[in-house]
Design a protein around this motif. Structure first.
Motif, PDB file in Angstrom:
ATOM      1  N   TYR A  77      -5.271   3.286   4.679  1.00  0.00           N
ATOM      2  CA  TYR A  77      -4.032   3.854   5.189  1.00  0.00           C
ATOM      3  C   TYR A  77      -4.390   4.610   6.468  1.00  0.00           C
ATOM      4  CZ  TYR A  77      -2.088   2.690   0.659  1.00  0.00           C
ATOM      5  OH  TYR A  77      -1.678   2.013  -0.460  1.00  0.00           O
ATOM      6  N   LEU A  78      -3.776   4.205   7.559  1.00  0.00           N
ATOM      7  CA  LEU A  78      -4.053   4.814   8.853  1.00  0.00           C
ATOM      8  C   LEU A  78      -2.793   5.507   9.349  1.00  0.00           C
ATOM      9  CD1 LEU A  78      -5.832   1.754  10.510  1.00  0.00           C
ATOM     10  CD2 LEU A  78      -6.890   3.630   9.231  1.00  0.00           C
ATOM     11  N   TYR A  79      -2.860   6.801   9.551  1.00  0.00           N
ATOM     12  CA  TYR A  79      -1.738   7.525  10.138  1.00  0.00           C
ATOM     13  C   TYR A  79      -2.053   7.653  11.619  1.00  0.00           C
ATOM     14  CZ  TYR A  79       1.817  11.004  11.078  1.00  0.00           C
ATOM     15  OH  TYR A  79       2.892  11.668  11.592  1.00  0.00           O
ATOM     16  N   THR A 116       2.389   5.836   8.907  1.00  0.00           N
ATOM     17  CA  THR A 116       1.246   5.386   8.125  1.00  0.00           C
ATOM     18  C   THR A 116       1.257   3.865   8.088  1.00  0.00           C
ATOM     19  OG1 THR A 116       1.314   7.372   6.773  1.00  0.00           O
ATOM     20  CG2 THR A 116       0.101   5.498   5.880  1.00  0.00           C
ATOM     21  N   ARG A 117       0.137   3.269   8.411  1.00  0.00           N
ATOM     22  CA  ARG A 117       0.006   1.820   8.387  1.00  0.00           C
ATOM     23  C   ARG A 117      -0.930   1.443   7.248  1.00  0.00           C
ATOM     24  NH1 ARG A 117       0.002   0.535  14.363  1.00  0.00           N
ATOM     25  NH2 ARG A 117       1.488   2.064  15.098  1.00  0.00           N
ATOM     26  N   ARG A 118      -0.475   0.560   6.385  1.00  0.00           N
ATOM     27  CA  ARG A 118      -1.295   0.097   5.266  1.00  0.00           C
ATOM     28  C   ARG A 118      -2.002  -1.181   5.702  1.00  0.00           C
ATOM     29  NH1 ARG A 118       1.365  -1.808  -0.243  1.00  0.00           N
ATOM     30  NH2 ARG A 118       2.105  -3.391   1.188  1.00  0.00           N
ATOM     31  N   LEU A 132     -16.376   2.604   8.644  1.00  0.00           N
ATOM     32  CA  LEU A 132     -15.110   2.169   9.235  1.00  0.00           C
ATOM     33  C   LEU A 132     -15.169   2.383  10.735  1.00  0.00           C
ATOM     34  CD1 LEU A 132     -12.592   3.812   6.754  1.00  0.00           C
ATOM     35  CD2 LEU A 132     -13.512   1.499   6.681  1.00  0.00           C
ATOM     36  N   GLU A 133     -14.552   1.457  11.454  1.00  0.00           N
ATOM     37  CA  GLU A 133     -14.526   1.555  12.915  1.00  0.00           C
ATOM     38  C   GLU A 133     -13.153   1.111  13.398  1.00  0.00           C
ATOM     39  OE1 GLU A 133     -18.104   0.238  15.040  1.00  0.00           O
ATOM     40  OE2 GLU A 133     -16.752  -1.008  16.235  1.00  0.00           O
ATOM     41  N   ALA A 147      -7.227   8.971   8.223  1.00  0.00           N
ATOM     42  CA  ALA A 147      -7.392   7.668   7.571  1.00  0.00           C
ATOM     43  C   ALA A 147      -7.776   7.920   6.124  1.00  0.00           C
ATOM     44  CB  ALA A 147      -8.476   6.851   8.276  1.00  0.00           C
ATOM     45  N   GLU A 148      -7.275   7.083   5.258  1.00  0.00           N
ATOM     46  CA  GLU A 148      -7.611   7.168   3.842  1.00  0.00           C
ATOM     47  C   GLU A 148      -7.928   5.765   3.358  1.00  0.00           C
ATOM     48  OE1 GLU A 148      -5.612   8.712  -0.347  1.00  0.00           O
ATOM     49  OE2 GLU A 148      -4.394   8.616   1.458  1.00  0.00           O
ATOM     50  N   VAL A 149      -9.008   5.624   2.629  1.00  0.00           N
ATOM     51  CA  VAL A 149      -9.364   4.334   2.047  1.00  0.00           C
ATOM     52  C   VAL A 149      -9.481   4.494   0.542  1.00  0.00           C
ATOM     53  CG1 VAL A 149     -10.495   3.368   4.080  1.00  0.00           C
ATOM     54  CG2 VAL A 149     -11.821   4.723   2.482  1.00  0.00           C
TER      55      VAL A 149
END
Length: 158
Positions: A77-79, A116-118, A132-133, A147-149
Protein backbone atom coordinates in the motif's frame (compact mmCIF):
# COMPACT_ATOMS: atom_id res chain seq x y z
CA UNK A 1 34.10 13.22 -13.40
CA UNK A 2 31.22 11.69 -11.47
CA UNK A 3 30.35 13.65 -8.35
CA UNK A 4 28.11 12.55 -5.51
CA UNK A 5 26.57 14.35 -2.57
CA UNK A 6 25.29 12.50 0.50
CA UNK A 7 22.68 14.21 2.68
CA UNK A 8 21.56 13.12 6.16
CA UNK A 9 18.13 14.18 7.40
CA UNK A 10 18.84 14.80 11.07
CA UNK A 11 15.16 14.40 12.04
CA UNK A 12 14.48 11.01 10.42
CA UNK A 13 18.10 9.84 9.94
CA UNK A 14 17.21 9.15 6.29
CA UNK A 15 20.12 9.30 3.86
CA UNK A 16 19.90 10.72 0.33
CA UNK A 17 22.44 10.55 -2.46
CA UNK A 18 22.61 12.98 -5.36
CA UNK A 19 24.85 12.00 -8.26
CA UNK A 20 26.47 14.18 -10.91
CA UNK A 21 26.30 17.22 -8.65
CA UNK A 22 29.53 19.13 -9.32
CA UNK A 23 29.19 21.26 -6.19
CA UNK A 24 31.59 21.45 -3.28
CA UNK A 25 28.97 22.92 -0.95
CA UNK A 26 25.29 23.75 -0.82
CA UNK A 27 23.25 26.33 1.04
CA UNK A 28 19.63 27.34 1.62
CA UNK A 29 19.04 31.09 1.85
CA UNK A 30 15.58 32.68 2.19
CA UNK A 31 13.84 29.57 0.88
CA UNK A 32 16.08 29.15 -2.17
CA UNK A 33 18.76 26.50 -2.67
CA UNK A 34 22.21 27.11 -4.14
CA UNK A 35 25.16 24.97 -5.13
CA UNK A 36 28.72 26.31 -5.04
CA UNK A 37 31.26 25.08 -7.58
CA UNK A 38 34.69 26.26 -8.72
CA UNK A 39 33.07 28.38 -11.43
CA UNK A 40 30.50 30.10 -9.24
CA UNK A 41 27.21 30.03 -7.39
CA UNK A 42 24.19 28.30 -8.97
CA UNK A 43 20.55 28.52 -7.93
CA UNK A 44 18.93 25.07 -7.99
CA UNK A 45 15.56 25.46 -9.69
CA UNK A 46 13.35 23.74 -12.23
CA UNK A 47 11.97 20.29 -12.76
CA UNK A 48 14.66 19.01 -15.14
CA UNK A 49 18.45 18.85 -15.32
CA UNK A 50 19.46 21.10 -18.19
CA UNK A 51 16.62 19.68 -20.31
CA UNK A 52 17.01 16.06 -19.17
CA UNK A 53 14.55 14.16 -16.97
CA UNK A 54 15.60 13.82 -13.35
CA UNK A 55 15.72 10.22 -12.18
CA UNK A 56 14.53 9.66 -8.61
CA UNK A 57 14.74 6.44 -6.60
CA UNK A 58 13.79 5.65 -3.03
CA UNK A 59 15.15 2.37 -1.64
CA UNK A 60 14.78 0.65 1.72
CA UNK A 61 17.44 -1.45 3.32
CA UNK A 62 16.99 -5.20 3.68
CA UNK A 63 13.96 -5.86 5.89
CA UNK A 64 13.25 -9.12 7.71
CA UNK A 65 10.03 -7.92 9.40
CA UNK A 66 11.27 -9.10 12.77
CA UNK A 67 11.85 -12.74 11.84
CA UNK A 68 14.32 -14.80 9.79
CA UNK A 69 11.47 -17.06 8.71
CA UNK A 70 10.76 -17.31 4.98
CA UNK A 71 7.99 -15.02 3.82
CA UNK A 72 6.40 -13.60 0.73
CA UNK A 73 4.79 -10.22 0.26
CA UNK A 74 1.24 -10.23 -1.06
CA UNK A 75 0.36 -6.54 -1.18
CA UNK A 76 1.92 -3.13 -0.90
CA UNK A 77 0.00 0.00 0.00
CA UNK A 78 1.60 3.23 -1.16
CA UNK A 79 0.25 6.57 0.03
CA UNK A 80 1.63 8.99 -2.53
CA UNK A 81 1.05 11.73 -5.02
CA UNK A 82 2.57 11.44 -8.47
CA UNK A 83 2.47 13.23 -11.82
CA UNK A 84 3.38 10.12 -13.81
CA UNK A 85 3.61 6.36 -13.37
CA UNK A 86 6.10 4.95 -10.90
CA UNK A 87 7.83 1.58 -10.73
CA UNK A 88 7.81 -0.50 -7.55
CA UNK A 89 10.61 -3.05 -7.44
CA UNK A 90 10.72 -5.82 -4.85
CA UNK A 91 13.85 -7.83 -4.17
CA UNK A 92 13.67 -11.03 -2.14
CA UNK A 93 16.78 -12.74 -0.79
CA UNK A 94 16.34 -16.50 -0.71
CA UNK A 95 19.19 -18.97 -0.12
CA UNK A 96 21.78 -16.37 -1.01
CA UNK A 97 20.26 -15.27 -4.31
CA UNK A 98 18.37 -12.06 -4.93
CA UNK A 99 15.20 -12.25 -7.02
CA UNK A 100 13.53 -9.13 -8.37
CA UNK A 101 10.02 -8.30 -9.53
CA UNK A 102 8.79 -5.03 -11.06
CA UNK A 103 5.32 -3.49 -10.82
CA UNK A 104 4.13 -0.41 -12.70
CA UNK A 105 1.84 1.83 -10.65
CA UNK A 106 -0.24 4.05 -12.93
CA UNK A 107 -0.71 7.75 -12.31
CA UNK A 108 -4.25 8.86 -11.51
CA UNK A 109 -6.31 10.24 -14.40
CA UNK A 110 -7.68 13.04 -12.18
CA UNK A 111 -5.91 15.44 -9.86
CA UNK A 112 -3.91 13.37 -7.40
CA UNK A 113 -4.31 14.52 -3.81
CA UNK A 114 -2.47 11.68 -2.17
CA UNK A 115 -4.44 8.48 -2.40
CA UNK A 116 -3.47 5.05 -1.14
CA UNK A 117 -2.55 2.80 -4.04
CA UNK A 118 -2.79 -0.96 -3.60
CA UNK A 119 -0.25 -3.04 -5.51
CA UNK A 120 -0.84 -6.78 -5.69
CA UNK A 121 2.52 -8.49 -5.59
CA UNK A 122 3.38 -11.77 -7.29
CA UNK A 123 3.09 -14.93 -5.22
CA UNK A 124 6.16 -16.65 -6.64
CA UNK A 125 8.85 -14.78 -4.74
CA UNK A 126 9.85 -15.71 -1.23
CA UNK A 127 12.73 -14.71 0.93
CA UNK A 128 14.04 -14.10 4.39
CA UNK A 129 14.74 -10.44 3.65
CA UNK A 130 13.09 -7.99 1.29
CA UNK A 131 14.03 -4.65 -0.23
CA UNK A 132 11.57 -2.20 -1.79
CA UNK A 133 12.49 0.41 -4.36
CA UNK A 134 10.31 3.12 -5.93
CA UNK A 135 11.50 4.86 -9.11
CA UNK A 136 9.91 7.63 -11.14
CA UNK A 137 9.15 7.21 -14.85
CA UNK A 138 10.24 9.87 -17.37
CA UNK A 139 11.23 12.33 -14.65
CA UNK A 140 7.78 12.44 -13.06
CA UNK A 141 7.41 13.93 -9.60
CA UNK A 142 6.29 11.77 -6.70
CA UNK A 143 5.87 12.32 -3.00
CA UNK A 144 5.68 9.15 -0.92
CA UNK A 145 4.08 9.76 2.47
CA UNK A 146 4.29 6.16 3.66
CA UNK A 147 4.36 2.57 2.43
CA UNK A 148 2.99 -0.55 4.04
CA UNK A 149 3.61 -4.11 2.93
CA UNK A 150 1.93 -7.26 4.14
CA UNK A 151 4.32 -10.17 4.67
CA UNK A 152 2.96 -13.70 4.88
CA UNK A 153 5.12 -16.02 6.96
CA UNK A 154 5.81 -19.40 5.40
CA UNK A 155 6.22 -22.64 7.32
CA UNK A 156 9.90 -23.10 6.66
CA UNK A 157 12.61 -21.35 8.67
CA UNK A 158 16.20 -20.76 7.57
Amino acid sequence: MRCAVWVLNTDSLGVSQYINYPFNSMVEHKGKYYGVAQRGLYELTGDNDNGRDISATLRTGDMDFGTRQHKNLVRAYLYLTSTDDIILKTTATHRGSRNEAFYRVSARAVADDGQTRRVRLGKGLRGTTWTLEITNVDGGDFDLRYAEVLPVLLDRRV
